[in-house]
Design a protein around this motif. Structure first.
Motif, mmCIF file in Angstrom:
data_model
loop_
_atom_site.group_PDB
_atom_site.id
_atom_site.type_symbol
_atom_site.label_atom_id
_atom_site.label_comp_id
_atom_site.label_asym_id
_atom_site.label_seq_id
_atom_site.Cartn_x
_atom_site.Cartn_y
_atom_site.Cartn_z
ATOM 1 N N MET A 97 35.027 3.547 8.367
ATOM 2 C CA MET A 97 35.126 2.181 7.893
ATOM 3 C C MET A 97 36.575 1.913 7.546
ATOM 4 O O MET A 97 37.313 2.823 7.171
ATOM 5 C CB MET A 97 34.231 1.990 6.665
ATOM 6 N N SER A 98 36.979 0.647 7.650
ATOM 7 C CA SER A 98 38.364 0.318 7.324
ATOM 8 C C SER A 98 38.611 0.486 5.830
ATOM 9 O O SER A 98 37.772 0.096 5.025
ATOM 10 C CB SER A 98 38.664 -1.127 7.724
ATOM 11 N N ILE A 110 37.779 -2.381 12.579
ATOM 12 C CA ILE A 110 38.538 -1.178 12.943
ATOM 13 C C ILE A 110 38.473 -1.053 14.463
ATOM 14 O O ILE A 110 37.546 -1.562 15.099
ATOM 15 C CB ILE A 110 37.962 0.096 12.277
ATOM 16 N N PRO A 111 39.463 -0.376 15.073
ATOM 17 C CA PRO A 111 39.450 -0.242 16.537
ATOM 18 C C PRO A 111 38.226 0.547 16.997
ATOM 19 O O PRO A 111 37.909 1.586 16.440
ATOM 20 C CB PRO A 111 40.740 0.513 16.830
ATOM 21 N N ARG A 266 37.843 17.391 9.325
ATOM 22 C CA ARG A 266 38.409 17.475 10.684
ATOM 23 C C ARG A 266 38.602 16.085 11.270
ATOM 24 O O ARG A 266 39.585 15.831 11.968
ATOM 25 C CB ARG A 266 37.485 18.313 11.573
ATOM 26 N N LEU A 267 37.655 15.163 10.974
ATOM 27 C CA LEU A 267 37.796 13.802 11.481
ATOM 28 C C LEU A 267 39.040 13.140 10.888
ATOM 29 O O LEU A 267 39.762 12.416 11.563
ATOM 30 C CB LEU A 267 36.547 12.978 11.146
ATOM 31 N N ARG A 268 39.276 13.431 9.603
ATOM 32 C CA ARG A 268 40.454 12.837 8.963
ATOM 33 C C ARG A 268 41.733 13.337 9.617
ATOM 34 O O ARG A 268 42.716 12.611 9.718
ATOM 35 C CB ARG A 268 40.476 13.172 7.465
ATOM 36 N N PRO A 272 43.653 8.344 12.864
ATOM 37 C CA PRO A 272 44.719 7.698 12.079
ATOM 38 C C PRO A 272 44.201 7.210 10.728
ATOM 39 O O PRO A 272 42.998 7.166 10.498
ATOM 40 C CB PRO A 272 45.139 6.501 12.948
ATOM 41 N N ALA A 273 45.143 6.818 9.883
ATOM 42 C CA ALA A 273 44.787 6.438 8.517
ATOM 43 C C ALA A 273 44.164 5.051 8.433
ATOM 44 O O ALA A 273 43.895 4.562 7.340
ATOM 45 C CB ALA A 273 46.015 6.511 7.621
#
Lengths: 420, 227
Positions: A97-98, A110-111, A266-268, A272-273
């Protein structure tokens, strides 16, 4: 216990009356703790009971306070529960989520590519973009318009489920079809009745006519009065300004048995942020936090509870105070015959706590009934829980104790020296 | 040891300009089993003296020993404890309206945690019978006559077997007949137990119950007459 039996065997006769108070002192030094509390409590109860009208008004005051606090806390928790209902019913392990999204009814896009990127991890089996927005709904009965929450996603992936949606999947694949949330507020029209009578029918959403092909169960929230579920393709058809490349939430399913926290980490690393990686509980908590802190609603209900407690406290204080004021001579007499201030303070405290119990019980019963009435009228999830009952009882108990402490000051006016 | 022995007691109300002496060099002794009446005009200080003896007020100067306890400099706690061994009878009965006669009398015994509830009620019932109120035990004060209420108050004062009874105008609210009956009853009950009584009164009709009459004027003991 022995002392009691022994003394009660002593006949009361003139030769025993010479029993000096000094001799009685050592026995009195070990009074049962029960007697220390029971006798003042009994005196308090007898005093309360003597004036029925006053007792009833005190009970009504405490009951009213309990009712007010129950309703405020009930609404507060119903708000938080219902506000998170939509997100809580999304079945997935991890969500993107953004960080800009403050609440689900106003999501920041979000993209969509983040969903594909997440699939890079071997433990990720599915990553489903979820589109959310609000659109105007025209009431099929009277033509009035209201905003309704729309949720669009890949209905065939099985990543997201709402109750009742399973048999509707083939119909939802067709063009311009939606499923309607039966728990939506009645202002949207009695869709359930119409659907049951004549089957699928057309309604206007935004600028399009769409077909209601089935019913699901989600529940309204303070942010959205009703919900429509549809496929991703239909969502874009109805909301043409939204680009497919921008989604609102990505629901990620993991291989069974995967360590969710490790996957989040791992996803983080690989993403990107511009997205937050949340598990299910964090997603719900994020939504809840918005309602608790970013809106005055949480404060309003807390404030309402405090007002209820203050009103109740004033009522109980008035009752206790006038009980003391009206019996000042009698209290002074008790002090003259050797009752300590502390003993009389226990009487006042016991009266306060008796009122707490007597007012709370009908208050809780009435609140349980009202919860049902209000839940039927508002479609909010309002139910009595043991946890909340215990909390309200603690608050009411504290309220009465505070009133008792305030009223106790009046005891100082009972001066035995003024009795003569 | 005398139940009451007072030596050179002084007492004043107010401070500075408003300072008003109400008791001057009062010395008084009440012997065991004695019935002493304290009389004198209004403002002579007799009621103040009674509240000091009853440990209802803090001492200022002199000495006052009650039931073997020196009250000069006694703490609030010690005074509360001493009051439990004194029977008080007031001008008004001051009974608790929400309790029956028996429960009112039993209130004097509730501070003694060694007594069982049954024992308290039994003793209260016996004491009420002793003041002639058999059959009235379960009535609230509002259902009793003025004389009966004052007799309940007497029962309350005596039920704990006090070492001393202090009474302040117990007949003030009563007519001649019931007033006379009440004080005679008080006297005979106290005499049978050997309990001394110190009674403040204006009422000339009851002076005959006294062993000794002490007259006060302007804060001083001016006359003592032994009956």
């Amino acid at each position: 216990m022995n002392a009691v039996t022994k003394s009660s065997l002593l006949p009361w006769a003139p030769e025993n009356t010479g029993e000096s108070p000094q001799a009685a002192a050592p026995r009195a030094a070990s009074p049962g703790p029960m007697a220390m509390l029971w006798l003042p409590a009994r005196l308090a109860w007898r005093q309360l009971r003597a004036e029925r009208a006053r007792l009833l008004s005190a009970m009504a005051g405490v009951m009213f306070a309990a009712l007010l606090v129950f309703m405020q806390l009930g609404f507060r928790s119903a708000l938080f529960d219902s506000a998170t209902q939509l997100l809580a019913s999304m079945e997935a392990e991890v969500f993107l989520m953004s960080p800009m999204t403050v609440a689900s009814f106003r999501p920041e896009p979000i993209p969509r590519i983040r969903a594909h990127q997440a699939l890079a991890l071997p433990e990720v089996t599915q990553a489903v973009p979820v589109y959310m927005t609000q659109a105007t709904w025209r009431n099929p009965e009277d033509g009035s318009r209201r905003m309704i929450q729309m949720i669009g996603f890949d209905v065939e992936a099985g990543a997201m489920q709402f109750r009742g949606m399973d048999p509707l999947v083939p119909a939802l694949r067709r063009i311009d079809t939606v499923a309607f949330d039966t728990l939506s507020r009645p202002e949207f029209g009695d869709v359930q009745r119409i659907f049951n009578e004549q089957g699928p029918f057309e309604v206007q959403v935004g600028n399009r006519m769409v077909e209601i092909v089935g019913l699901v169960t989600i529940g309204p929230s303070f942010g959205a009065d009703g919900n429509l579920v549809m496929s991703e393709v239909n969502f874009r058809r109805m909301v043409p300004v939204r680009h497919a490349s921008n989604t609102d939430i990505v629901a990620i399913r993991l291989r069974p048995g995967t360590d969710i926290a490790a996957t989040q980490a791992r996803l983080r690393e690989i993403l990107p942020a511009d997205v937050m990686v949340l598990n299910h509980a964090e997603l719900v908590a994020h939504e809840r936090k918005y309602w608790e802190t970013a809106t005055p609603i949480g404060f309003i209900f807390a404030f309402g509870s405090v007002m209820g407690l203050i009103v109740g406290m004033v009522i109980v204080y008035q009752i206790l105070f006038s009980d003391i004021a009206n019996h000042l001579r009698e209290y002074a007499t008790l002090k003259a015959i050797g009752y300590s201030n502390f003993y009389l303070a226990r009487v006042v405290m016991a009266a306060a706590l008796i009122l707490a119990v007597l007012g709370f019980v009908p208050g809780a019963a009435l609140s349980t009934w009202l919860y049902g009435v209000v839940a039927d009228a508002t479609f909010l999830p309002l139910t009595m829980t043991a946890e909340r009952a215990a909390m309200v009882f603690a608050l009411i108990f504290g309220m009465c104790a505070a009133a008792g402490l305030l009223a106790m000051r009046k005891l100082r006016d009972a001066n035995p020296a003024d009795m003569f | 040891m005398d139940p009451i022995s007072i030596d050179k007691l002084n007492f004043h109300y107010g401070e500075g300009e408003l300072r008003r002496r109400v008791l001057r060099d009062v010395s008084l002794t009440v012997h065991a089993g004695e019935v002493v009446l304290l009389t004198g005009p209004s403002g002579s200080g007799k009621t103040t003296l009674l509240t000091l003896i009853g440990a209802l007020r803090g001492m200022q100067d002199g000495s006052c020993r009650v039931l073997g306890h020196e009250l000069m400099g006694a703490s609030e706690r010690a005074r509360v404890a001493l009051r439990q061994s004194i029977g008080f009878i007031f001008q008004n009965h001051n009974l608790l309206g929400f309790l029956t006669a028996r429960q009112n009398v039993a209130m004097s015994l509730e501070l003694d945690a060694a007594l069982s509830e049954a024992e308290r009620l039994r003793r209260a019932g016996e004491m009420l019978a002793a003041v002639g109120l058999s059959g009235h035990e379960d009535k609230p004060p509002s259902k009793l006559s003025g004389g009966q209420r004052q007799r309940v108050a007497i029962a309350r004062a005596l039920v704990g077997n006090p070492g001393l009874v202090l009474a302040d105008e117990p007949t003030a609210a009563l007519d001649k007949v019931s007033g006379g009956e009440v004080v005679q009853q008080l006297r005979s009950l106290a005499k049978s137990r050997g309990t001394p009584i110190l009674m403040v009164t204006h009422d000339p009709r009851i002076l005959d119950i006294a062993d000794r009459i002490v007259t006060m004027e302007d804060g001083r003991v001016v006359e003592t007459v032994t009956a």
